[in-house]
Design a protein around this motif. Structure first.
Motif, PDB file in Angstrom:
ATOM      1  N   GLU A  98       2.179  14.654   0.203  1.00  0.00           N
ATOM      2  CA  GLU A  98       2.335  14.499  -1.245  1.00  0.00           C
ATOM      3  C   GLU A  98       1.213  15.203  -2.013  1.00  0.00           C
ATOM      4  O   GLU A  98       1.466  15.910  -2.991  1.00  0.00           O
ATOM      5  N   ALA A  99      -0.026  15.026  -1.588  1.00  0.00           N
ATOM      6  CA  ALA A  99      -1.155  15.681  -2.263  1.00  0.00           C
ATOM      7  C   ALA A  99      -1.014  17.199  -2.183  1.00  0.00           C
ATOM      8  O   ALA A  99      -1.297  17.907  -3.157  1.00  0.00           O
ATOM      9  N   ARG A 128       1.630  18.520  -4.578  1.00  0.00           N
ATOM     10  CA  ARG A 128       1.136  18.537  -5.964  1.00  0.00           C
ATOM     11  C   ARG A 128       0.283  19.776  -6.240  1.00  0.00           C
ATOM     12  O   ARG A 128       0.228  20.259  -7.368  1.00  0.00           O
TER      13      ARG A 128
END
Length: 136
Positions: A97-98, A101
């Motif tokens: 997820e990081a 982003r």
């Protein structure tokens, strides 16, 4: 590019399973586990037109923080290519997820797509099943 004279180059042994899928044995404690973000490296990243980073190199917290710092140092119009590699247990939803982003391009294969779709509560759809979308 940097040379780490204290750690070996990262390698992976690949074997093909009976169903034709590759199985990887990825060596640990190698140079890419020791990536660091220096002022010089961040300056180079700030001038780059593109940067490619993956999930495998983020298995180590030091390297993960360095990679995130370097990617964040790029210009807003730079290509930030995230190469998802879901190998063994060398990933987590948080790392994926990081990284998503930070990225503006995602490199993913057919086996990884449904896994990521599951992680994020999405439905995986093959491009060739969509109207007016040619198969890649």
């Amino acid at each position: 590019m940097a040379i780490d004279s204290l750690a070996p180059t990262g390698t992976a042994a690949i074997a093909i399973s009976p169903d034709g899928q590759p199985k990887f044995a990825i060596r640990e404690n190698v140079a890419w586990d020791r990536i660091v973000a220096t002022d010089f490296n961040r300056g180079v990243a700030a001038q780059a037109d593109a940067i490619c980073f993956g999930s495998l190199a983020q298995r180590n917290e030091t390297a993960r923080m360095a990679i995130r710092s370097l990617v964040a140092s790029t210009r807003p119009d730079a290509l930030r290519i995230f190469d998802v590699n879901l190998r063994q247990d060398i990933f987590s939803v948080e790392i994926i997820e990081a990284s998503l982003r930070l990225a503006n391009i995602l490199k993913i294969n057919d086996e990884e797509l449904p896994v990521l779709a599951h992680f994020f509560g999405l439905r995986a759809v093959r491009p060739d099943s969509l109207p007016n979308c040619p198969a890649l």
